[in-house]
Design an enzyme around this catalytic site. Structure first.
Site, PDB file in Angstrom:
ATOM      1  N   GLU A 231       0.696  -1.345   0.058  1.00  0.00           N
ATOM      2  CA  GLU A 231       0.007   0.043  -0.144  1.00  0.00           C
ATOM      3  C   GLU A 231       1.014   1.191  -0.076  1.00  0.00           C
ATOM      4  O   GLU A 231       1.690   1.328   0.567  1.00  0.00           O
ATOM      5  CB  GLU A 231      -0.767   0.221   1.178  1.00  0.00           C
ATOM      6  CG  GLU A 231      -1.786   0.946   1.129  1.00  0.00           C
ATOM      7  CD  GLU A 231      -2.854   1.012   2.319  1.00  0.00           C
ATOM      8  OE1 GLU A 231      -3.935   1.104   2.185  1.00  0.00           O
ATOM      9  OE2 GLU A 231      -2.463   1.095   3.224  1.00  0.00           O
ATOM     10  N   GLY A 364       3.056   1.523  11.066  1.00  0.00           N
ATOM     11  CA  GLY A 364       2.607   0.929  12.227  1.00  0.00           C
ATOM     12  C   GLY A 364       2.147  -0.587  11.945  1.00  0.00           C
ATOM     13  O   GLY A 364       2.699  -1.534  12.575  1.00  0.00           O
ATOM     14  N   ALA A 365       1.408  -0.687  11.033  1.00  0.00           N
ATOM     15  CA  ALA A 365       0.961  -2.088  10.576  1.00  0.00           C
ATOM     16  C   ALA A 365       0.336  -2.132   9.100  1.00  0.00           C
ATOM     17  O   ALA A 365      -0.072  -0.849   8.902  1.00  0.00           O
ATOM     18  CB  ALA A 365      -0.118  -2.571  11.714  1.00  0.00           C
ATOM     19  N   ASN A 368      -3.200  -6.052   5.090  1.00  0.00           N
ATOM     20  CA  ASN A 368      -3.192  -7.246   4.205  1.00  0.00           C
ATOM     21  C   ASN A 368      -4.286  -8.234   4.386  1.00  0.00           C
ATOM     22  O   ASN A 368      -4.255  -8.973   5.637  1.00  0.00           O
ATOM     23  CB  ASN A 368      -1.870  -7.968   3.952  1.00  0.00           C
ATOM     24  CG  ASN A 368      -0.778  -7.234   3.884  1.00  0.00           C
ATOM     25  OD1 ASN A 368      -0.815  -6.086   2.987  1.00  0.00           O
ATOM     26  ND2 ASN A 368       0.043  -7.183   4.929  1.00  0.00           N
ATOM     27  N   GLU A 401      -6.360  -2.650  12.600  1.00  0.00           N
ATOM     28  CA  GLU A 401      -6.241  -3.473  11.225  1.00  0.00           C
ATOM     29  C   GLU A 401      -7.058  -4.386  11.114  1.00  0.00           C
ATOM     30  O   GLU A 401      -7.347  -4.665  10.013  1.00  0.00           O
ATOM     31  CB  GLU A 401      -4.614  -4.148  11.498  1.00  0.00           C
ATOM     32  CG  GLU A 401      -3.593  -3.266  11.620  1.00  0.00           C
ATOM     33  CD  GLU A 401      -3.421  -2.133  10.425  1.00  0.00           C
ATOM     34  OE1 GLU A 401      -3.842  -2.405   9.505  1.00  0.00           O
ATOM     35  OE2 GLU A 401      -3.096  -0.946  10.953  1.00  0.00           O
ATOM     36  N   HIS A 404     -10.063  -2.850   9.482  1.00  0.00           N
ATOM     37  CA  HIS A 404      -9.898  -2.935   7.934  1.00  0.00           C
ATOM     38  C   HIS A 404     -10.424  -4.170   7.020  1.00  0.00           C
ATOM     39  O   HIS A 404     -10.405  -4.019   5.939  1.00  0.00           O
ATOM     40  CB  HIS A 404      -8.381  -2.712   7.818  1.00  0.00           C
ATOM     41  CG  HIS A 404      -7.751  -1.361   7.583  1.00  0.00           C
ATOM     42  ND1 HIS A 404      -8.583  -0.277   6.717  1.00  0.00           N
ATOM     43  CD2 HIS A 404      -6.947  -0.560   8.150  1.00  0.00           C
ATOM     44  CE1 HIS A 404      -7.952   0.726   6.903  1.00  0.00           C
ATOM     45  NE2 HIS A 404      -7.061   0.647   7.679  1.00  0.00           N
ATOM     46  N   GLU A 423      -9.423   4.526   6.132  1.00  0.00           N
ATOM     47  CA  GLU A 423      -8.600   4.968   7.266  1.00  0.00           C
ATOM     48  C   GLU A 423      -9.435   5.532   8.276  1.00  0.00           C
ATOM     49  O   GLU A 423      -9.225   5.591   9.538  1.00  0.00           O
ATOM     50  CB  GLU A 423      -7.394   5.575   6.774  1.00  0.00           C
ATOM     51  CG  GLU A 423      -6.339   5.138   5.979  1.00  0.00           C
ATOM     52  CD  GLU A 423      -5.793   3.751   6.438  1.00  0.00           C
ATOM     53  OE1 GLU A 423      -6.231   3.454   7.835  1.00  0.00           O
ATOM     54  OE2 GLU A 423      -5.284   3.030   5.853  1.00  0.00           O
TER      55      GLU A 423
END
Length: 960
Positions: A231, A364-365, A368, A401, A404, A423
């Site tokens: 990304e 930070g992370a 995926n 995450e 997401h 985000e």
């Protein structure tokens, strides 16, 4: 939406003599190239370019050859019997490249990828092949896709049902990271074709694409680790692909590896087969339909622990020596996964969810799908050295995450202009989930302070709407900023409060169900919400006033008896008056909330939608006081005019009449208004006089933040005595509270975090006996050769005190290089960067850039810390200037790391000389550098600092 271009059906050459008005040009759109008969044309006719591409020179660069003696005008070439040829850009081999836009054409779309990779962790190279099944939407002779830095050795195209793979010509256009495969015959509408490409490359030495990581194992032996970070635009550097979020497809991935290592990818492993001696190939199950930026794979020596929940196996992976630090992450991940499935009413769709701690990772992370990658400090929790703040950080990043997996992965924004949908939603859900599952962490207080910082950024003229037009890679990278994340989240919080939580949740469920496995724009979310409100409220109309415009409103409140008049205007630091007048008439639809002294704790909060410039709210009866923006649920600042005195008296008399978040909100608002010149700085200081009675983290943190801003400006301006008086004022208010803190890890998480904040602040500014105590504890720890256990919550303060001496600094560096936990290393880095020794600071920054002893992932943190100290702030800026090319090569222009580095290295300046220096430096760099949002923001900030000094310095000297 990507419009079909006229180029798709046109021949390579257009005879403009026959089409004289095809491309009407303005004179200023033409630029002659020296010593050549070529003409660069930027911004061609409207039917050749999407509206949102017109501002970007790199979007279309075409070459027009003029024949001799041809008079070129808007109408074309007027000389008879001569033609003027309009052609496409040149590919690397000198031939015409058949596409000129940054965005890919939509005549061909990918359906499925078969990807085979052969990474070699000895040579640090990789080879691969990809077969992409594409479907033709519009007849074409070309397939244009992305490739960056790949050595392509072969390309073929096979028609559906065809047995013969036909070799094809392929062209490369590196300016746009594009390749074009030229088909030997027309590709027909509705047909599927298989595009096969073989390629190779080096494992990247940046943090993007398929990159290499060096680390030491338990025996101090160097090992290699290969991981991906795609990304936003880096999948194309690992394999040729249609690297735009809307081009979703399924992926079958096969990876060859040394049998001593292991591989991970988005999907569970299907089979492992031998290839040659010592080499095996892992094949993974076919993925769900997803965007290329979510594809991930890792080759490394990893260990894991796992737990099953609702048919999904959740696993936490780390390098073997860190396996004892993954337990907290596993339990947290399972709880969060279960919560999200219940809240969204959609099960997590994969059979496994891996969370992997990567030894060197810039972000930070990264979310995926099915294989979330983390920096080690955001996933690993060490019971001995991780503090209360560390626990909160790890929980927050995992929550973000996992959110997401629905917002971003299941439903993806169509293009990067709506990155906030990904985000902002993940950030909103992160804090919402933490409040629901881990209330003891008080995460809402952290969110509050993040909103305050985002509003500082958003109040500058250099801000941007959260839904903005973006094209170039730098613009896309820059969308990953506090506005997309925090402003996006706070607007959703405001909407949730206004709609009520049940209506908001129902709207989210509709949105996710309607668009699963698809791509969306902001309007799709508002339409889903409107399905639930059913005409009672137009959510789209309300929210468009917030997402399509930069900045936020200032609401001015005047109380007269029962009548409360409210008026809105744009909150903007007016550095250059000509820049803000155009916004004067802008109207937000503001869901105001307010609370008064007539609150019986069953119905306290009242609401009013301010969709006009001004309005009058009539209360049932007169009140003693009124406080707007209850719990900071709205994204606006309030000016109480004469009522500030009433609220200041209320805080002194009975501060708990308002919630902790409301108190923090008042502190933030009054200091923001002092910066604007609406309220005197003296009145702002008067408001915080109540702090000696304050015991909550949020208001104390906000007050310390505001005091630090003022202190740092005064100190760097050379006003050390005045800066010391500011700190003396704070010490007189908080001294007793500082004295009450124990150097332990006792108490609730909230108490521990407050202790950590207060003692770190006190030691930094040498208040009370903080430094003495910290130095004594450091000496004992050093005498034990680092074996003595230190309280984790005060470890940072202890290390910082110890790093003030040469012996202490050298010992800390030695310990940093030893196998201590990442949580401990993080605290050591900050301490090492807080020394007053200039040579050590220079060494630290240089070493981190080179990634030798200290990883490059730490550099922006180091520069931020160095730039806050008096000895370091000029050094940090000099370092950035001297190493700009290296920095932007390592971290990419526009990346979050570069944004932080630019911001921190310049934000302490408050003189016209420094303003000129910063402007001149960036103007002397590339145009891409000078046009970065973060550069414009840095210049705005320095101008604002100069203005603040002019407005407040003399007054401060007079009354403080």
């Amino acid at each position: 939406m990507i419009e079909n271009s006229m180029f798709e059906e046109e021949p390579d050459v257009v005879d403009l003599a026959k089409e004289p008005c095809l491309h009407p040009l303005e004179p200023d759109e033409v630029e002659y190239e020296p010593r050549s008969s070529r003409l660069l044309v930027r911004g061609l006719g409207e039917h050749e370019m999407d509206d949102d591409e017109e501002d970007y020179e790199s979007s279309v660069i075409m070459v027009i050859y003029l024949l001799p003696k041809c008079t070129f005008t808007k109408e074309g070439c007027h000389k008879k019997n001569h033609t003027m040829e309009l052609i496409y850009p040149l590919a690397t081999n000198g031939k015409l490249f058949p596409w000129a836009k940054i965005r890919l054409p939509t005549d061909v779309v990918p359906l499925h990828y078969d990807l085979v990779l052969q990474p070699n962790l000895t040579t640090l190279k990789f080879a691969g092949s990809v077969k992409i099944v594409v479907n033709v939407i519009q007849v074409t002779w070309k397939i244009v896709l992305h490739s960056s830095g790949l050595n392509i050795t072969k390309a073929t195209v096979t028609s559906a049902g065809g047995n013969q793979a036909k070799p094809v010509e392929f062209l490369e256009y590196p300016l746009h990271d594009q390749i074009a495969v030229m088909a030997p015959e027309a590709l027909l509408v509705g047909q599927n074709y298989t595009l096969s490409i073989e390629f190779s490359s080096n494992l990247s030495d940046t943090y993007y694409g398929f990159y290499k990581i060096s680390y030491e194992d338990e025996k101090s032996k160097q090992r290699w680790f290969a991981a991906t970070q795609f990304e936003p635009l880096a999948a194309r550097s690992a394999f040729p692909c249609f690297d735009e979020p809307a081009f979703k497809a399924t992926f079958l991935i096969k990876i060859q590896r040394d049998e001593q290592l292991s591989t991970l990818s988005n999907m569970p492993k299907k089979a492992t087969t031998p290839v040659t001696n010592g080499i095996v190939q892992d094949e993974f199950f076919v993925s769900l339909k997803m965007s290329t930026y979510l594809v991930a794979f890792i080759v490394a020596d990893l260990k894991n622990i796992s737990k099953e929940t609702n048919g999904t196996l959740v696993s936490i992976y780390a390098i073997p020596q860190h396996l004892n630090q993954v337990g907290y992450a596993l339990n947290t991940s399972v709880k969060l996964l279960e919560f999200y499935q219940k809240y969204f009413l959609i099960n997590y769709p994969l059979e496994k969810l891996d969370l992997v701690a990567i030894p060197d990772f810039q972000s930070g992370a990264m979310e995926n799908w099915g294989l979330i990658t983390f920096r080690e400090t955001t996933l690993l929790y060490d019971n001995k050295t991780s503090s209360a703040k560390d626990k909160k950080l790890i929980t927050a990043v995992i929550a973000h995450e996992l959110a997401h997996q629905w917002f971003g992965n299941l439903v993806t924004m169509e293009w990067w202009n709506d990155l906030w949908l990904n985000e902002g939603f993940a950030t909103f859900m992160e804090y919402f989930a933490m409040e629901e599952i881990f209330p003891e962490l008080h995460s809402d207080e952290d969110f509050l302070n993040l909103i305050f910082k985002a509003m500082m950024k958003d109040s500058l003229n250099s801000s941007h709407p959260i839904s903005s037009t973006v094209q170039s890679s730098e613009q896309i990278e820059e969308m990953f900023d506090a506005l997309s994340y925090i402003k996006g989240a706070s607007l959703l919080l405001m909407l949730k409060h206004y709609l009520t939580k049940d209506v908001f949740q129902a709207g989210i469920e509709v949105y996710l169900h309607n668009h699963s496995y698809g791509s969306t724009k902001s309007d799709d979310l508002w339409d889903s919400m409107n399905e639930i409100t059913n005409g009672t409220l137009d959510v789209k109309k309300l929210m468009k006033t917030w997402i399509l415009h930069k900045g936020f409103p200032l609401v001015t409140v005047v109380r007269k008896g029962k009548n409360i008049s409210v008026q809105q205007e744009k909150f903007l630091y007016r550095v250059e008056p000509e820049n803000w007048t155009s916004d004067a008439s802008y109207l937000w639809h503001i869901p105001l909330t307010y609370v008064t002294n007539n609150c019986n704790f069953t119905h306290c909060t009242n609401a009013y939608l301010l969709d006009q410039k001004s309005a009058v709210i009539e209360l049932p009866e007169e009140v003693e006081w009124i406080k707007f923006n209850v719990e900071m649920s709205g994204y606006y600042i309030v000016h109480y005019t004469e009522d500030w005195k009433t609220l200041i008296d209320l805080l002194k008399r009975n501060h708990t009449a308002l919630s902790a978040k409301d108190r923090a909100n008042l502190i933030n608002n009054i200091f923001s208004l002092a910066g604007l010149g609406k309220v005197s700085l003296e009145k702002a200081f008067e408001l915080i006089d109540y702090l000696e009675k304050e015991s909550s983290t949020a208001p104390l943190t906000q007050a310390l933040f505001q005091m630090s801003l003022i202190y740092n400006l005064l100190e760097k301006k050379g006003e050390q005595q005045l800066a010391a008086r500011v700190m003396h004022r704070i010490e007189s208010l908080l001294g007793n509270k500082i004295d009450q803190q124990t150097w332990t890890d006792d108490g609730t998480l909230s108490e521990r975090e407050l202790r950590s904040t207060l003692l770190a602040f006190a030691c930094t500014h040498d208040m009370r006996n903080c430094r003495t105590t910290a130095t004594e504890m450091f000496k004992k720890w050093m005498s034990s050769n680092g074996t003595m256990s230190l309280p984790s919550d005060v470890m940072k303060a202890i290390f910082a005190a110890g790093a003030k001496t040469n012996d202490g600094w050298e010992f800390l560096l030695k310990m940093y290089s030893s196998p201590v936990s990442e949580a401990e290393k993080n605290k050591m880095i900050e301490a090492l960067a807080s020394t007053d020794d200039v040579r050590k600071l220079i060494w630290l920054m240089q070493n981190s850039l080179e990634g030798e002893v200290i990883r490059a992932q730490e550099l922006s943190h180091i520069i931020a810390t160095v730039s806050q100290s008096l000895p370091g702030y000029l050094l940090a800026w000099d370092f950035v200037k001297e190493n700009w090319e290296k920095l932007t090569r390592k971290f990419h222009l526009g990346s979050y790391a570069i944004q932080n580095i630019v911001s921190w290295s310049t934000c302490q300046f408050s003189t016209k000389a420094h303003l000129l220096e910063v402007k001149t430096f960036f103007e002397s760099r590339s145009e891409q550098s000078s046009q970065l949002h973060c550069v414009k923001e840095a210049i705005d900030t320095i101008q604002l600092n100069i203005q603040w000094m002019e407005r407040n310095l003399a007054k401060l000297q007079e009354w403080l």
